[in-house]
Design a protein around this motif. Structure first.
Motif, PDB file in Angstrom:
ATOM      1  N   PRO A 203      -6.845  13.344   4.740  1.00 57.19           N
ATOM      2  CA  PRO A 203      -8.050  12.587   5.077  1.00 57.19           C
ATOM      3  C   PRO A 203      -7.965  12.066   6.511  1.00 57.19           C
ATOM      4  CG  PRO A 203      -6.546  11.176   3.908  1.00 57.19           C
ATOM      5  CD  PRO A 203      -5.872  12.509   4.006  1.00 57.19           C
ATOM      6  N   PRO A 204      -9.033  11.491   7.013  1.00 53.75           N
ATOM      7  CA  PRO A 204      -8.965  10.856   8.339  1.00 53.75           C
ATOM      8  C   PRO A 204      -8.107   9.596   8.295  1.00 53.75           C
ATOM      9  CG  PRO A 204     -11.118  10.504   7.332  1.00 53.75           C
ATOM     10  CD  PRO A 204     -10.387  11.436   6.439  1.00 53.75           C
ATOM     11  N   ARG A 205      -7.572   9.223   9.469  1.00 56.43           N
ATOM     12  CA  ARG A 205      -6.901   7.936   9.634  1.00 56.43           C
ATOM     13  C   ARG A 205      -7.828   7.038  10.440  1.00 56.43           C
ATOM     14  NH1 ARG A 205      -3.779  12.227   7.762  1.00 56.43           N
ATOM     15  NH2 ARG A 205      -1.570  11.685   7.653  1.00 56.43           N
ATOM     16  N   VAL A 206      -7.895   5.767  10.054  1.00 54.72           N
ATOM     17  CA  VAL A 206      -8.813   4.837  10.713  1.00 54.72           C
ATOM     18  C   VAL A 206      -8.038   3.619  11.227  1.00 54.72           C
ATOM     19  CG1 VAL A 206     -10.772   5.579   9.304  1.00 54.72           C
ATOM     20  CG2 VAL A 206      -9.358   3.663   8.531  1.00 54.72           C
ATOM     21  N   LYS A 207      -8.668   2.887  12.142  1.00 51.74           N
ATOM     22  CA  LYS A 207      -8.032   1.725  12.759  1.00 51.74           C
ATOM     23  C   LYS A 207      -8.207   0.496  11.880  1.00 51.74           C
ATOM     24  CE  LYS A 207      -7.733  -0.819  17.126  1.00 51.74           C
ATOM     25  NZ  LYS A 207      -8.257  -0.953  18.499  1.00 51.74           N
ATOM     26  N   SER A 208      -7.080  -0.150  11.567  1.00 53.91           N
ATOM     27  CA  SER A 208      -7.090  -1.305  10.666  1.00 53.91           C
ATOM     28  C   SER A 208      -8.010  -2.415  11.164  1.00 53.91           C
ATOM     29  CB  SER A 208      -5.675  -1.852  10.495  1.00 53.91           C
ATOM     30  OG  SER A 208      -5.665  -2.986   9.659  1.00 53.91           O
ATOM     31  N   GLY A 209      -7.964  -2.686  12.472  1.00 53.52           N
ATOM     32  CA  GLY A 209      -8.748  -3.786  13.021  1.00 53.52           C
ATOM     33  C   GLY A 209     -10.249  -3.584  12.944  1.00 53.52           C
ATOM     34  N   SER A 210     -10.683  -2.364  12.643  1.00 53.24           N
ATOM     35  CA  SER A 210     -12.118  -2.096  12.552  1.00 53.24           C
ATOM     36  C   SER A 210     -12.616  -2.066  11.108  1.00 53.24           C
ATOM     37  CB  SER A 210     -12.443  -0.763  13.235  1.00 53.24           C
ATOM     38  OG  SER A 210     -11.809   0.329  12.572  1.00 53.24           O
ATOM     39  N   ILE A 211     -11.730  -2.403  10.147  1.00 53.77           N
ATOM     40  CA  ILE A 211     -12.103  -2.429   8.724  1.00 53.77           C
ATOM     41  C   ILE A 211     -12.528  -3.833   8.327  1.00 53.77           C
ATOM     42  CG2 ILE A 211     -11.244  -2.118   6.357  1.00 53.77           C
ATOM     43  CD1 ILE A 211      -9.214  -0.107   7.491  1.00 53.77           C
ATOM     44  N   ASP A 212     -13.606  -3.932   7.569  1.00 55.98           N
ATOM     45  CA  ASP A 212     -14.037  -5.218   7.012  1.00 55.98           C
ATOM     46  C   ASP A 212     -13.424  -5.339   5.614  1.00 55.98           C
ATOM     47  OD1 ASP A 212     -15.226  -7.459   6.025  1.00 55.98           O
ATOM     48  OD2 ASP A 212     -17.296  -6.850   6.449  1.00 55.98           O
ATOM     49  N   TYR A 213     -12.226  -5.928   5.550  1.00 52.83           N
ATOM     50  CA  TYR A 213     -11.493  -5.993   4.294  1.00 52.83           C
ATOM     51  C   TYR A 213     -12.163  -6.895   3.258  1.00 52.83           C
ATOM     52  CZ  TYR A 213      -7.587  -3.491   6.451  1.00 52.83           C
ATOM     53  OH  TYR A 213      -6.801  -2.538   7.056  1.00 52.83           O
ATOM     54  N   SER A 214     -13.091  -7.757   3.699  1.00 54.80           N
ATOM     55  CA  SER A 214     -13.780  -8.650   2.753  1.00 54.80           C
ATOM     56  C   SER A 214     -14.648  -7.866   1.769  1.00 54.80           C
ATOM     57  CB  SER A 214     -14.635  -9.666   3.522  1.00 54.80           C
ATOM     58  OG  SER A 214     -15.728  -9.023   4.168  1.00 54.80           O
ATOM     59  N   LYS A 215     -14.979  -6.629   2.121  1.00 57.20           N
ATOM     60  CA  LYS A 215     -15.806  -5.790   1.236  1.00 57.20           C
ATOM     61  C   LYS A 215     -14.955  -4.856   0.374  1.00 57.20           C
ATOM     62  CE  LYS A 215     -19.850  -5.784   4.294  1.00 57.20           C
ATOM     63  NZ  LYS A 215     -20.830  -4.935   5.028  1.00 57.20           N
ATOM     64  N   THR A 216     -13.640  -5.043   0.419  1.00 64.26           N
ATOM     65  CA  THR A 216     -12.740  -4.202  -0.367  1.00 64.26           C
ATOM     66  C   THR A 216     -11.923  -5.060  -1.333  1.00 64.26           C
ATOM     67  OG1 THR A 216     -10.907  -4.345   1.216  1.00 64.26           O
ATOM     68  CG2 THR A 216     -12.542  -2.623   1.608  1.00 64.26           C
ATOM     69  N   GLU A 217     -11.206  -4.401  -2.241  1.00 65.17           N
ATOM     70  CA  GLU A 217     -10.398  -5.106  -3.249  1.00 65.17           C
ATOM     71  C   GLU A 217      -8.924  -4.976  -2.890  1.00 65.17           C
ATOM     72  OE1 GLU A 217     -11.349  -3.644  -7.183  1.00 65.17           O
ATOM     73  OE2 GLU A 217     -13.391  -3.139  -6.519  1.00 65.17           O
ATOM     74  N   ILE A 218      -8.222  -6.105  -2.840  1.00 63.61           N
ATOM     75  CA  ILE A 218      -6.811  -6.094  -2.468  1.00 63.61           C
ATOM     76  C   ILE A 218      -5.957  -5.479  -3.568  1.00 63.61           C
ATOM     77  CG2 ILE A 218      -6.301  -8.409  -3.370  1.00 63.61           C
ATOM     78  CD1 ILE A 218      -4.513  -8.783  -0.836  1.00 63.61           C
ATOM     79  N   GLN A 219      -4.931  -4.722  -3.160  1.00 60.21           N
ATOM     80  CA  GLN A 219      -3.982  -4.100  -4.082  1.00 60.21           C
ATOM     81  C   GLN A 219      -2.570  -4.515  -3.635  1.00 60.21           C
ATOM     82  OE1 GLN A 219      -5.219  -1.609  -6.637  1.00 60.21           O
ATOM     83  NE2 GLN A 219      -6.940  -2.917  -6.060  1.00 60.21           N
ATOM     84  N   PRO A 220      -2.094  -5.656  -4.125  1.00 64.66           N
ATOM     85  CA  PRO A 220      -0.794  -6.170  -3.662  1.00 64.66           C
ATOM     86  C   PRO A 220       0.379  -5.443  -4.317  1.00 64.66           C
ATOM     87  CG  PRO A 220      -1.692  -7.617  -5.329  1.00 64.66           C
ATOM     88  CD  PRO A 220      -2.724  -6.550  -5.115  1.00 64.66           C
ATOM     89  N   GLY A 221       1.564  -5.642  -3.755  1.00 62.42           N
ATOM     90  CA  GLY A 221       2.779  -5.110  -4.363  1.00 62.42           C
ATOM     91  C   GLY A 221       3.264  -6.021  -5.480  1.00 62.42           C
ATOM     92  N   ASP A 222       4.281  -5.594  -6.209  1.00 63.43           N
ATOM     93  CA  ASP A 222       4.839  -6.375  -7.313  1.00 63.43           C
ATOM     94  C   ASP A 222       5.729  -7.500  -6.783  1.00 63.43           C
ATOM     95  OD1 ASP A 222       3.613  -4.704  -9.107  1.00 63.43           O
ATOM     96  OD2 ASP A 222       5.405  -3.474  -9.467  1.00 63.43           O
ATOM     97  N   GLU A 223       5.719  -8.615  -7.493  1.00 64.35           N
ATOM     98  CA  GLU A 223       6.626  -9.703  -7.142  1.00 64.35           C
ATOM     99  C   GLU A 223       8.007  -9.493  -7.743  1.00 64.35           C
ATOM    100  OE1 GLU A 223       4.957 -13.450  -8.129  1.00 64.35           O
ATOM    101  OE2 GLU A 223       3.154 -13.181  -6.900  1.00 64.35           O
ATOM    102  N   GLU A 224       8.060  -8.796  -8.882  1.00 68.14           N
ATOM    103  CA  GLU A 224       9.343  -8.542  -9.540  1.00 68.14           C
ATOM    104  C   GLU A 224      10.113  -7.452  -8.804  1.00 68.14           C
ATOM    105  OE1 GLU A 224      10.806 -10.028 -12.262  1.00 68.14           O
ATOM    106  OE2 GLU A 224       9.218 -11.506 -11.946  1.00 68.14           O
ATOM    107  N   PRO A 225      11.404  -7.640  -8.578  1.00 67.63           N
ATOM    108  CA  PRO A 225      12.197  -6.634  -7.858  1.00 67.63           C
ATOM    109  C   PRO A 225      12.230  -5.285  -8.568  1.00 67.63           C
ATOM    110  CG  PRO A 225      13.390  -8.707  -8.033  1.00 67.63           C
ATOM    111  CD  PRO A 225      12.192  -8.830  -8.918  1.00 67.63           C
ATOM    112  N   ASN A 226      12.067  -4.221  -7.792  1.00 68.29           N
ATOM    113  CA  ASN A 226      12.159  -2.864  -8.303  1.00 68.29           C
ATOM    114  C   ASN A 226      12.528  -1.950  -7.155  1.00 68.29           C
ATOM    115  OD1 ASN A 226      12.014  -1.412 -10.760  1.00 68.29           O
ATOM    116  ND2 ASN A 226      10.062  -2.400 -11.226  1.00 68.29           N
ATOM    117  N   HIS A 227      13.360  -0.969  -7.427  1.00 67.34           N
ATOM    118  CA  HIS A 227      13.772  -0.018  -6.393  1.00 67.34           C
ATOM    119  C   HIS A 227      13.873   1.377  -6.990  1.00 67.34           C
ATOM    120  CE1 HIS A 227      15.434  -3.831  -4.628  1.00 67.34           C
ATOM    121  NE2 HIS A 227      14.856  -3.316  -3.565  1.00 67.34           N
TER     122      HIS A 227
END
Length: 634
Positions: A203-227
């Motif tokens: 796919p295309p790559r886009v510039k982070s600073g030009s994204i309006d993240y308020s219109k998207t849903e956050i997908q955080p990482g896990d808090e529990e340790p895993n490797h």
């Protein structure tokens, strides 16, 4: 003008994910190894999505680690987000996935390779092989350097006669606009290999600073340790993780794509290669799933020190102006800046039915192939094959028995057996559904399944092996303990069961049987029995899974034992199938093409029926074997 440039035990051509694992494995097993690649800046590079793991693929990474490979350790050093997927489902489909800092990942792997004893890393383009009497003896580069070798492993990936396609533009190139390998592909054809044309895309790559993240849903990482690596301690877990973000295409996006299908290479005839069914381009999705009004898109950062964001789910080869219009129709991307254009890449691959289960080719002795060269897609699939090819090249040079991973041993075994037994007419991707024993091929038990193999091969070092033995002993001891302690129907126990909507006890039960109840966890169980505080979190997980799924695991293992008996029935090499009376015509043709090594492998060939297997078994067991004339098959 050729000149003698050196002699090695193993030469690996290509330093992507397959080549890196192959070279490290061979070198660590004592083979003097040369890893030669077109561009030293592309070692273990991620030209597609910057992530490792996911369903089935994550298990492969764990299997690589258990055998002594490098991918799991490398991603643990360079990840920016770690997530366990499918946590609401059973253990057979849970999968770890890590977002990588793609540049750090490649740099770390390159440095690991550079520091490895017995391993030399060089930049160069291999144009042809040195073949004498059907045996591979080395390689020759474009500069005329001739390197001698006992074994050669080709892991050229998408560079083999690679061509990039964007709209009506088509030009010769490897991935990420790197140099392609043209002459080697032509040389393989000259040697008699059946070569096919495949396609993949980004796919295309886009510039982070030009994204309006308020219109998207956050997908955080896990808090529990895993490797991924069983060697990485929990204290090294990175809590400061970088989130990914979720958005969607919409009817306006789909309309733009439909209005420009006449400019899409996959529909105009510009694309010759076969693409992956399980990773389609966005234009293919719009056509195939016309009833859907939106598709998921994940915005994945490519690293800590770059603004580039990978738009997963928007793989495309549409013209650049159309890609821009599609991006700007998506929530959060209305004003986004496209930094790199998405593209498709076509490349040559070696039809994998020409390989043995060791990944040595049947056409040329001592020549191995691995990774996308064999028709797979994905970094993890490539790395798994590279590890097996490197192991077997080293073992053969040492005069030792080959290492063949069975389908019941791991997903790597499933993949290789699928490739060499069934072949593939499209880029092959590992899925959990491909494994008939997936309940025993879990991400949590890869070390218990494969560490002993890695130890015998010589890749698992003493510290790793001792840690495995301690874990194995602790788990077994705790299971035995729970099978001896009884829980009585006390008032506390009955009250607890009532709150859990679980049937009350009529009499005392073993703690192991108490834990088998789906609604009861190990942590809840230990409030009624003496606590074993010597167990780690991972050991507790293993105890709980083995006890809760004991019945299902036992049934699976019974099937595995039956399969092993068939795997033990070997078919002599160069058997003359035309001399076996009673075989169906299709079965005869398929058996001659695949040349299976065991009765079990023969039984998995499409078009070979149980009746054919029965006839073949009689011939093999009675020794009524006619051999094909050696000269006739050369």
């Amino acid at each position: 003008m050729e000149y003698q440039a050196g002699a090695y035990d193993v030469i690996v051509v290509g330093a992507g994910h397959a080549g890196s694992e192959a070279a490290l494995a061979a070198a660590r097993m004592g083979s003097k190894t040369l890893l030669i690649t077109i561009n030293l800046d592309m070692v273990a590079f991620m030209p597609c999505n910057p992530s490792i793991g996911g369903p089935a693929k994550g298990v492969v990474v764990r299997e690589i680690d258990a055998l002594g490979g490098e991918m799991g350790r490398n991603i643990d050093k360079t990840y920016i987000q770690m997530r366990m997927l499918n946590t609401g489902k059973g253990p057979a489909v849970r999968a770890l996935r890590a977002q990588a800092d793609k540049h750090a990942y490649a740099e770390e792997m390159k440095h690991t390779i550079e520091k490895e004893e017995n391993l030399t890393l060089k930049q160069g383009v291999v144009d042809r092989l040195i073949v004498e009497n059907g045996v591979c003896r080395g390689v020759v580069t474009s500069t005329g350097a001739a390197y001698q070798a006992k074994s050669v492993i080709i892991t050229a990936g998408t560079a083999l006669r690679g061509e990039i396609i964007i709209g009506e533009l088509k030009y010769s190139s490897g991935p990420n606009n790197s140099q392609p390998s043209i002459k080697l592909s032509d040389h393989l054809k000259e040697l008699g290999f059946e070569i096919h044309r495949f396609k993949t895309g980004t796919p295309p790559r886009v510039k982070s600073g030009s994204i309006d993240y308020s219109k998207t849903e956050i997908q955080p990482g896990d808090e529990e340790p895993n490797h991924f690596s069983y060697q990485t301690p929990d204290k090294d877990y990175n809590q400061e993780q970088i989130p990914c973000w979720l958005t969607y295409t919409n009817p306006r996006s789909h309309e733009i794509i439909r209005n420009n299908l006449h400019r899409a290479p996959m529909f105009t005839g510009i694309v010759d290669g076969v693409g992956a069914r399980y990773c389609p381009s966005i234009e293919d999705k719009i056509v195939r799933f016309a009833d859907k009004d939106r598709h998921q898109l994940f915005l994945e950062p490519e690293g800590l020190h770059t603004e580039e964001v990978y738009v997963q789910g928007l793989s495309t080869s549409l013209p650049e102006d159309v890609q821009n219009d599609v991006l700007h129709s998506i929530d959060g991307l209305e004003n986004v800046e496209m930094m790199r254009t998405g593209y498709a890449i076509e490349y040559d691959m070696v039809a994998p039915h020409q390989l043995r289960p060791t990944l040595e080719t049947k056409v040329i002795e001592n020549l191995y192939t691995a990774g996308q060269t064999n028709g797979t897609s994905g970094y993890e699939e490539a790395a798994g094959q590279g590890l097996i090819a490197g192991i077997n090249a080293a073992l053969k040079n040492q005069g030792k028995e080959p290492f063949i991973m069975k389908r019941s041993d791991g997903y790597i075994g499933v993949m290789i057996d699928d490739l060499v037994t069934k072949g593939t007419n499209e880029p092959y991707r590992l899925l959990t559904s491909r494994a008939e024993y997936r309940l025993i091929l879990r991400h949590d038990n890869a070390d218990l399944r494969l560490t002993e193999y890695g130890r015998r091969i010589g890749l698992v070092e003493e510290e790793q092996y001792q840690r495995y033995l301690v874990k194995k002993a602790n788990v077994e001891e705790e299971i035995r303990r729970l099978q001896t302690i009884r829980i009585k129907p006390t008032e506390d126990v009955q009250t607890f069961l009532t709150k859990k909507n679980s049937a009350k006890l009529k009499d005392g039960v073993l703690a192991a049987d108490f834990l088998k109840r789906p609604e009861i966890s190990y942590q809840e169980l230990i409030q009624f029995i003496p606590v074993n505080d010597q167990l780690s979190t991972k050991e507790v997980e293993q105890v709980e899974i083995q006890i809760k799924y004991e019945g299902y695991i036992k049934k699976a293992m019974e099937k595995v034992e039956k399969l092993k008996r068939l795997e033990a029935k070997r078919i002599p090499e160069r058997i003359d199938y035309d001399a076996i009376n009673g075989l169906a015509t299709e079965a005869r043709q398929k058996l001659k093409k695949i040349q299976p090594e065991t009765i079990a492998q023969a039984s998995r060939i499409s078009g070979v029926n149980p009746a054919d297997i029965s006839i073949l078994m009689v011939y093999v067991e009675q020794g009524k074997i006619a051999k094909v004339n050696e000269k006739a098959v050369q």
